[in-house]
Each structure stands twice: as C-alpha cells, then as structure tokens.
Motif scaffolding. Structure first.
Motif, PDB file in Angstrom:
ATOM      1  N   PRO A 131     -52.497  20.142 -56.832  1.00 18.39           N
ATOM      2  CA  PRO A 131     -51.337  20.733 -57.514  1.00 18.39           C
ATOM      3  C   PRO A 131     -50.071  19.885 -57.356  1.00 18.39           C
ATOM      4  CG  PRO A 131     -52.541  22.406 -56.292  1.00 18.39           C
ATOM      5  CD  PRO A 131     -53.089  21.083 -55.853  1.00 18.39           C
ATOM      6  N   LEU A 132     -49.926  19.225 -56.195  1.00 18.82           N
ATOM      7  CA  LEU A 132     -48.751  18.392 -55.957  1.00 18.82           C
ATOM      8  C   LEU A 132     -48.807  17.133 -56.816  1.00 18.82           C
ATOM      9  CD1 LEU A 132     -48.521  18.693 -52.062  1.00 18.82           C
ATOM     10  CD2 LEU A 132     -47.351  20.060 -53.798  1.00 18.82           C
ATOM     11  N   LEU A 133     -49.994  16.574 -56.956  1.00 21.37           N
ATOM     12  CA  LEU A 133     -50.163  15.397 -57.814  1.00 21.37           C
ATOM     13  C   LEU A 133     -49.762  15.724 -59.250  1.00 21.37           C
ATOM     14  CD1 LEU A 133     -53.666  14.142 -56.576  1.00 21.37           C
ATOM     15  CD2 LEU A 133     -51.485  13.019 -56.165  1.00 21.37           C
ATOM     16  N   LYS A 135     -47.852  18.279 -60.297  1.00 16.43           N
ATOM     17  CA  LYS A 135     -46.443  18.651 -60.383  1.00 16.43           C
ATOM     18  C   LYS A 135     -45.536  17.428 -60.455  1.00 16.43           C
ATOM     19  CE  LYS A 135     -42.774  20.804 -57.643  1.00 16.43           C
ATOM     20  NZ  LYS A 135     -42.438  21.433 -56.342  1.00 16.43           N
ATOM     21  N   ASP A 136     -45.802  16.433 -59.590  1.00 17.58           N
ATOM     22  CA  ASP A 136     -44.952  15.241 -59.526  1.00 17.58           C
ATOM     23  C   ASP A 136     -45.437  14.121 -60.441  1.00 17.58           C
ATOM     24  OD1 ASP A 136     -43.560  16.632 -57.678  1.00 17.58           O
ATOM     25  OD2 ASP A 136     -43.931  15.274 -55.990  1.00 17.58           O
ATOM     26  N   GLN A 137     -46.558  14.354 -61.110  1.00 17.82           N
ATOM     27  CA  GLN A 137     -47.157  13.314 -61.952  1.00 17.82           C
ATOM     28  C   GLN A 137     -47.338  12.026 -61.142  1.00 17.82           C
ATOM     29  OE1 GLN A 137     -44.563  13.122 -65.435  1.00 17.82           O
ATOM     30  NE2 GLN A 137     -45.818  14.667 -66.476  1.00 17.82           N
ATOM     31  N   TYR A 138     -47.802  12.228 -59.913  1.00 18.96           N
ATOM     32  CA  TYR A 138     -48.020  11.095 -59.002  1.00 18.96           C
ATOM     33  C   TYR A 138     -49.342  10.428 -59.361  1.00 18.96           C
ATOM     34  CZ  TYR A 138     -48.427   8.494 -54.601  1.00 18.96           C
ATOM     35  OH  TYR A 138     -48.550   7.503 -53.642  1.00 18.96           O
ATOM     36  N   SER A 139     -49.287   9.180 -59.752  1.00 21.24           N
ATOM     37  CA  SER A 139     -50.485   8.493 -60.224  1.00 21.24           C
ATOM     38  C   SER A 139     -51.331   7.966 -59.072  1.00 21.24           C
ATOM     39  CB  SER A 139     -50.082   7.323 -61.136  1.00 21.24           C
ATOM     40  OG  SER A 139     -51.230   6.584 -61.519  1.00 21.24           O
ATOM     41  N   VAL A 140     -52.618   8.270 -59.139  1.00 20.79           N
ATOM     42  CA  VAL A 140     -53.566   7.712 -58.175  1.00 20.79           C
ATOM     43  C   VAL A 140     -54.520   6.735 -58.878  1.00 20.79           C
ATOM     44  CG1 VAL A 140     -53.479   9.690 -56.612  1.00 20.79           C
ATOM     45  CG2 VAL A 140     -55.128   9.688 -58.509  1.00 20.79           C
ATOM     46  N   GLU A 141     -54.184   6.384 -60.119  1.00 18.37           N
ATOM     47  CA  GLU A 141     -55.074   5.512 -60.894  1.00 18.37           C
ATOM     48  C   GLU A 141     -55.240   4.140 -60.242  1.00 18.37           C
ATOM     49  OE1 GLU A 141     -53.878   5.252 -64.914  1.00 18.37           O
ATOM     50  OE2 GLU A 141     -54.274   7.359 -65.376  1.00 18.37           O
ATOM     51  N   GLY A 142     -54.202   3.673 -59.541  1.00 18.19           N
ATOM     52  CA  GLY A 142     -54.289   2.360 -58.926  1.00 18.19           C
ATOM     53  C   GLY A 142     -54.977   2.345 -57.585  1.00 18.19           C
ATOM     54  N   ILE A 143     -55.372   3.522 -57.101  1.00 20.25           N
ATOM     55  CA  ILE A 143     -56.064   3.600 -55.812  1.00 20.25           C
ATOM     56  C   ILE A 143     -57.556   3.341 -56.019  1.00 20.25           C
ATOM     57  CG2 ILE A 143     -56.665   5.118 -53.882  1.00 20.25           C
ATOM     58  CD1 ILE A 143     -53.998   6.488 -54.213  1.00 20.25           C
ATOM     59  N   TYR A 144     -58.150   2.599 -55.111  1.00 25.25           N
ATOM     60  CA  TYR A 144     -59.569   2.260 -55.137  1.00 25.25           C
ATOM     61  C   TYR A 144     -60.396   3.507 -55.482  1.00 25.25           C
ATOM     62  CZ  TYR A 144     -63.936   0.403 -52.975  1.00 25.25           C
ATOM     63  OH  TYR A 144     -65.206  -0.019 -52.704  1.00 25.25           O
ATOM     64  N   PRO A 145     -61.007   3.570 -56.670  1.00 22.70           N
ATOM     65  CA  PRO A 145     -61.701   4.786 -57.121  1.00 22.70           C
ATOM     66  C   PRO A 145     -62.763   5.283 -56.154  1.00 22.70           C
ATOM     67  CG  PRO A 145     -61.472   3.229 -58.932  1.00 22.70           C
ATOM     68  CD  PRO A 145     -61.049   2.503 -57.687  1.00 22.70           C
ATOM     69  N   GLY A 146     -63.529   4.370 -55.607  1.00 24.38           N
ATOM     70  CA  GLY A 146     -64.582   4.789 -54.695  1.00 24.38           C
ATOM     71  C   GLY A 146     -64.042   5.498 -53.472  1.00 24.38           C
ATOM     72  N   LEU A 159     -58.883  17.276 -53.551  1.00 24.27           N
ATOM     73  CA  LEU A 159     -58.230  16.257 -52.737  1.00 24.27           C
ATOM     74  C   LEU A 159     -57.313  16.922 -51.718  1.00 24.27           C
ATOM     75  CD1 LEU A 159     -58.163  13.122 -52.619  1.00 24.27           C
ATOM     76  CD2 LEU A 159     -56.089  13.225 -54.009  1.00 24.27           C
ATOM     77  N   TYR A 160     -57.578  16.641 -50.431  1.00 27.46           N
ATOM     78  CA  TYR A 160     -56.782  17.217 -49.350  1.00 27.46           C
ATOM     79  C   TYR A 160     -56.087  16.147 -48.506  1.00 27.46           C
ATOM     80  CZ  TYR A 160     -58.938  21.792 -50.182  1.00 27.46           C
ATOM     81  OH  TYR A 160     -59.337  22.974 -50.733  1.00 27.46           O
ATOM     82  N   GLY A 161     -56.352  14.905 -48.791  1.00 24.67           N
ATOM     83  CA  GLY A 161     -55.734  13.845 -48.009  1.00 24.67           C
ATOM     84  C   GLY A 161     -55.794  12.523 -48.745  1.00 24.67           C
ATOM     85  N   LEU A 162     -54.995  11.567 -48.272  1.00 28.24           N
ATOM     86  CA  LEU A 162     -54.981  10.225 -48.844  1.00 28.24           C
ATOM     87  C   LEU A 162     -55.051   9.200 -47.725  1.00 28.24           C
ATOM     88  CD1 LEU A 162     -52.202  10.671 -51.569  1.00 28.24           C
ATOM     89  CD2 LEU A 162     -54.658  10.314 -51.997  1.00 28.24           C
ATOM     90  N   ALA A 163     -55.619   8.060 -48.034  1.00 26.81           N
ATOM     91  CA  ALA A 163     -55.797   6.996 -47.049  1.00 26.81           C
ATOM     92  C   ALA A 163     -55.129   5.721 -47.550  1.00 26.81           C
ATOM     93  CB  ALA A 163     -57.289   6.752 -46.800  1.00 26.81           C
ATOM     94  N   PRO A 164     -54.072   5.255 -46.890  1.00 26.08           N
ATOM     95  CA  PRO A 164     -53.377   4.040 -47.344  1.00 26.08           C
ATOM     96  C   PRO A 164     -54.229   2.783 -47.248  1.00 26.08           C
ATOM     97  CG  PRO A 164     -52.021   5.308 -45.805  1.00 26.08           C
ATOM     98  CD  PRO A 164     -53.402   5.872 -45.747  1.00 26.08           C
ATOM     99  N   THR A 165     -55.150   2.761 -46.292  1.00 26.76           N
ATOM    100  CA  THR A 165     -55.978   1.569 -46.080  1.00 26.76           C
ATOM    101  C   THR A 165     -57.437   1.955 -45.908  1.00 26.76           C
ATOM    102  OG1 THR A 165     -55.716   1.631 -43.658  1.00 26.76           O
ATOM    103  CG2 THR A 165     -54.060   0.395 -44.921  1.00 26.76           C
ATOM    104  N   TRP A 361     -45.168  15.762 -48.093  1.00 24.53           N
ATOM    105  CA  TRP A 361     -45.724  15.208 -49.327  1.00 24.53           C
ATOM    106  C   TRP A 361     -44.995  13.923 -49.703  1.00 24.53           C
ATOM    107  CZ3 TRP A 361     -49.355  13.951 -52.166  1.00 24.53           C
ATOM    108  CH2 TRP A 361     -49.268  13.746 -53.540  1.00 24.53           C
ATOM    109  N   GLU A 362     -43.675  13.863 -49.479  1.00 21.34           N
ATOM    110  CA  GLU A 362     -42.938  12.633 -49.738  1.00 21.34           C
ATOM    111  C   GLU A 362     -43.457  11.499 -48.853  1.00 21.34           C
ATOM    112  OE1 GLU A 362     -40.788  11.894 -52.077  1.00 21.34           O
ATOM    113  OE2 GLU A 362     -40.953  13.927 -52.895  1.00 21.34           O
ATOM    114  N   PHE A 363     -43.791  11.836 -47.602  1.00 17.13           N
ATOM    115  CA  PHE A 363     -44.340  10.818 -46.694  1.00 17.13           C
ATOM    116  C   PHE A 363     -45.679  10.316 -47.209  1.00 17.13           C
ATOM    117  CE2 PHE A 363     -47.168   9.692 -43.193  1.00 17.13           C
ATOM    118  CZ  PHE A 363     -46.445   8.672 -42.589  1.00 17.13           C
ATOM    119  N   LEU A 364     -46.571  11.242 -47.601  1.00 18.56           N
ATOM    120  CA  LEU A 364     -47.883  10.828 -48.112  1.00 18.56           C
ATOM    121  C   LEU A 364     -47.742   9.987 -49.374  1.00 18.56           C
ATOM    122  CD1 LEU A 364     -49.131  12.805 -46.037  1.00 18.56           C
ATOM    123  CD2 LEU A 364     -50.776  13.445 -47.804  1.00 18.56           C
ATOM    124  N   LYS A 365     -46.831  10.377 -50.262  1.00 17.91           N
ATOM    125  CA  LYS A 365     -46.621   9.598 -51.483  1.00 17.91           C
ATOM    126  C   LYS A 365     -46.121   8.199 -51.148  1.00 17.91           C
ATOM    127  CE  LYS A 365     -43.895  12.447 -53.725  1.00 17.91           C
ATOM    128  NZ  LYS A 365     -43.049  12.959 -54.833  1.00 17.91           N
TER     129      LYS A 365
END
Length: 489
Positions: A131-133, A135-146, A159-165, A361-365
């Motif tokens: 829902p946050l993605l 709402k903010d139209q935060y794009s995850v298209e550039g993140i490694y799909p796999g 989706l409950y989490g994100l991994a920068p690396t 959420w700002e930190f995760l983004k």
C-alpha cells in the motif's frame, strides 16, 4: 608492513557477516575509503527519533545512517544493537533473546535475516509495504527482479521488506590459460559437474608452488569445501529439520561426494598439503592465491574478487595481469535458470506497531533508492546493489553476470537454525575423517556414508538432548548475528 592472518569461521550467515567484515578491513588497507552521498526528499517534519535494529551501531552509521542523516537532519537515529546478544542468553535461546529485545525496545525499523523475516510476517509483526508503494508511487522496477520475487515469496506474494544489497557468485576464468591449453571456455549456467569436468582438461603435474590448476579458489579447495559448495548449489540438506534426521546416506549425496573426491584425487583443484596461506604480508597473501596469480583456470568468486585482482597489480611488483572472463553459475542442473548462491544478508522491514511508520518508510525508501545506490556503488566490496545499473563495469568487465540468474531460497538457510550449533562442528569433523579414509582406500564410499549417517545421527540426538537440558548454552560470540549457516565463497 601489514600482516594478514587466515581466520577460520563456520560456514553460514555468521560466516558471511564475519567474512564480510574481514574483507572490508582488508579493502580499506589496500584502497581508498567510502564516498559521501545523496538521497531522496528529506523528511520535512519536527524533530523525530527513529529506532533501528541493527547488529552494530558503528557499522550501521557507516553503511546507512550517515547518509540518511545528511538528508534528514530532523530525524535522530537510535540504533538498537544485537551485537553480543549471544553472550547473555542465560536460559534462553538466541531467537527468544532476539524477540525479547524487539519487544522491549520496540524498534521502528528491523534488520532481519530471511528466516526471522518469514516468521515475523507469519506472526503479523511487520507492516505490508505494497500500500505504501502504491500511495507514494515508489518505483521498484529498477530493483533486481529475482530479489523482489524472493522477498515476495517469503511474504506469501506480498512485500514486507526491502533489501538494499545482496550477495552473488559467478564463475571467473582465465581466458589466456584456456587458449594456451586449447580448452573450450566456460559458458553461462555452469553446474559444478561441468566446472570440475572442465578443470580436468588442464595438466595436473608439476610443482605445487608453480603448477597450473583447473580450479582454485582463494583458499584451499578441500574435499569438504567442494562437498559443501556442491550440496548448497543443489539444495541438499544434511539434516531434515522436520524430523531431525541426518540425511546423507542417499544417492544424491553419494553423487556429490563422488564428484568432490574424484576431482580432488585427480589433482585438478588447488588444495595444498599445508592448508594454504595461514598468515603473512599482503604480498604473500596475494602470491598464495592461484587464480589471482594466473595459475588457476577457474574459480567461483564475487565482486570482491575483482577488487583483489586490481589490488594485486599494486601489491606485487612483478605481477602479470591476464584477460578475465566471467559466466553465471554454479547452478543446480535440475533448475539451471536459478541460483542458490545468491541471497540476502540484510532485509529491512517496518515494525507493525511502530509509532513512526511514515519516517520508517522514508528510511526504507532512501536506502533502497537510486541516489543511495549511486553513491554506495562506488564503495561496495563483496556485496552487490539491489538497484541495477549502478554497479560499474570493472576494467571493462561487465557485472551483469551477477544479475543473470534468479535467486532461489535455500532450505539450509531457512531451516538450519533448528540444528544445534555444536553439532555442526562435530558433523564436519566426522565427515572429514570418513572422507580421508575413503581417499586412503581404507573404506568404500558406501561404508563411509553409512558411518557418517549413523554417527552423525547419534551426535545430533546428543546435541538436541543437551540443548533441551541446558537451553540456550549453545555457544556463540560477540560477532555472531544470525545463526543461519551458508557456505562462504
């Protein structure tokens, strides 16, 4: 003169974190430091405090906190450290102590390993991000799909989490050696069988200090190492976590043992009798690495291998560079488009009961955003940015190979916390002893596997009994973060 000593760590996530720290120190000794950075839109609010659960406060600020604070001066970061948690378990398990820390400190942002991440999702402790993605139209298209697919798989398609690396491997090869000996070069989606078969086509004679090897990793590629690496790639478990039964006396395990033993006996893999480099100067360290020195046709490496190749040029006066090639792999022959040698060390998630969900959420983004990836990609050593397109080609060598395969969850990673820590060392010793007997023709492989199965089960039963009788006293050290073994590179 700097001294480097070989540090033995158990395979696994613990090993991965410790190994990552060691590699980072080595890189800082050899190369320039980290770059400063940029970010997304700063948090425009009154002074707020964001609690972040991380394994080490200084490491957090170096990797994430400093850059975030530069862009968000109204947010005060507070780090809840899990470092040393294993040293104060008393009558608790690590997981119980970890959960109690989360309950007591109530951090807004949680650093989780895949196993704990899945458990916290099932327990309703994490905030859904979809829902946050939206709402903010935060794009995850550039993140490694796999990688996103793996996170969604853990979350039941949400989706409950994100991994920068993430971490990933590839097959490195010396193009010049392949041309010299007339051997067809490696191809993408290499299996371990294909890698070792290719290694056999190189000469296996000559002095140990000067000869060419078909395969040679940074440290000795012992039979134990090969067995663990092959089994990990093919998702073979030596313990069934559902039944707590040792599972090595099977046709699949026998094939893995045979492959590793035969490759070692043929002398095509780098496995020096003295165990290889154990301590010395930086130059001695590099000279001990057969692939870096152009004496091994292939190795399995990660982006830090590229850094070592660059640094060897300055560390060794008479160093002779060679033409490098890279292909994807190793893969499971049953599913060659995927890999279990790529995965996630650090998943950031938001606590479902956080009072600062907007700031969290700002930190995760921010740490998963393009600006962060653009800055940190300049100083990454062994890990890779999840945001694609920011890891630069290294001396003309494309890094696309690390993004070529789809990461697949490794059952060993997900389930191994159920296996007592002390048993792993006992099992490894038992395996080494039985392999040695097979190599000395004192036992057949079938007999050795039967012994490993029976004695291994007895050791596991005893370890489980001790664990039950003396809950929580399972060892550990201040550097241990998650008890999730995964073979190191």
């Amino acid at each position: 003169m700097f001294e480097i000593k070989k540090i033995a760590v158990g395979a696994g996530m613990k090993g991965k974190f410790v190994n990552k720290a060691v590699l980072t120190v080595l890189c800082c000794l050899l190369a320039a430091g980290c770059a400063g950075g940029a970010g997304r839109k700063p948090v425009e609010e009154a002074q707020s405090t964001l609690k972040v659960l991380y394994f080490n406060e200084s490491a957090f600020y170096q990797q994430y906190g400093d850059l975030f604070s530069m862009e968000n001066k109204n947010v005060e970061l507070e780090v809840v450290s899990t470092q040393g948690l294993n040293n104060n378990l008393e009558d608790k398990t690590y997981e119980e102590a970890f959960n109690e820390l989360v309950e007591k400190e109530k951090p807004d942002v949680l650093l989780l390993d895949p196993g704990t991440f899945a458990e916290y999702i099932n327990d309703g402790k994490l905030l859904e991000l979809d829902p946050l993605l939206k709402k903010d139209q935060y794009s995850v298209e550039g993140i490694y799909p796999g990688l996103l697919d793996m996170l969604k798989e853990l979350g039941g398609s949400k989706l409950y989490g994100l991994a920068p690396t993430f971490y990933g491997n590839a097959v490195f090869y010396n193009r010049e050696l392949f041309r010299k000996y007339g051997v067809e070069p490696p191809h993408d989606q290499m299996t371990w069988q294909e890698i070792l078969d290719l290694a056999r086509r190189f000469p296996a004679d000559g002095d140990e200090e000067s000869r060419v090897y078909g395969f040679g990793n940074d440290y000795s590629a012992s039979v134990d190492y090969l067995i663990n690496k092959i089994a990990s790639s093919e998702d073979l478990m030596y313990v069934n976590p559902a039944t707590m039964k040792v599972t090595v006396d099977t046709d699949s395990w026998k094939r893995v043992y045979e492959l590793a033993i035969q490759a070692s006996s043929a002398g095509v893999v780098y496995s020096p009798k003295d165990g290889g480099f154990m301590g010395g100067t930086i130059e001695q360290f590099y000279r001990s690495q057969p692939f870096l020195m152009g004496r091994a046709a292939m190795m399995v490496g990660d982006p830090f291998t590229l850094q070592m190749l660059k640094q060897a040029k300055t560390a060794i006066k008479d160093y002779k560079p060679f033409e490098l090639g890279m292909v994807s792999g190793p893969v499971d022959p049953a599913d060659p488009s995927t890999t279990r040698n790529a995965g996630i060390n650090e998943i950031f998630a938001i606590h479902a009961q956080s009072a600062n969900q907007d700031i969290a959420w700002e930190f995760l983004k921010f740490v998963n955003g393009e600006d962060y990836a653009r800055v940190k990609s300049r100083s990454m050593n062994g890990d890779l940015m999840s945001r694609m397109g920011f890891m630069k080609d290294d001396n003309g060598q494309s890094l696309d190979v690390f993004y070529a395969l789809k990461p697949k969850l490794n059952r060993n990673d997900m389930n191994s916390r159920k296996v007592p820590t002390e048993f792993r060392g006992q099992f490894q010793s038992l395996m080494s002893e039985e392999i040695a007997l097979v190599q000395e023709n004192k036992k057949s492989l079938d007999e050795a596997l039967k012994t490993i199965q029976e004695k291994g089960q007895a050791a596991l039963d005893q370890a489980l009994k001790v664990q039950k009788d003396n809950k929580g006293n399972q060892g550990g050290d201040a550097n241990e973060v998650f008890i999730m073994p995964r073979p190191a590179n």
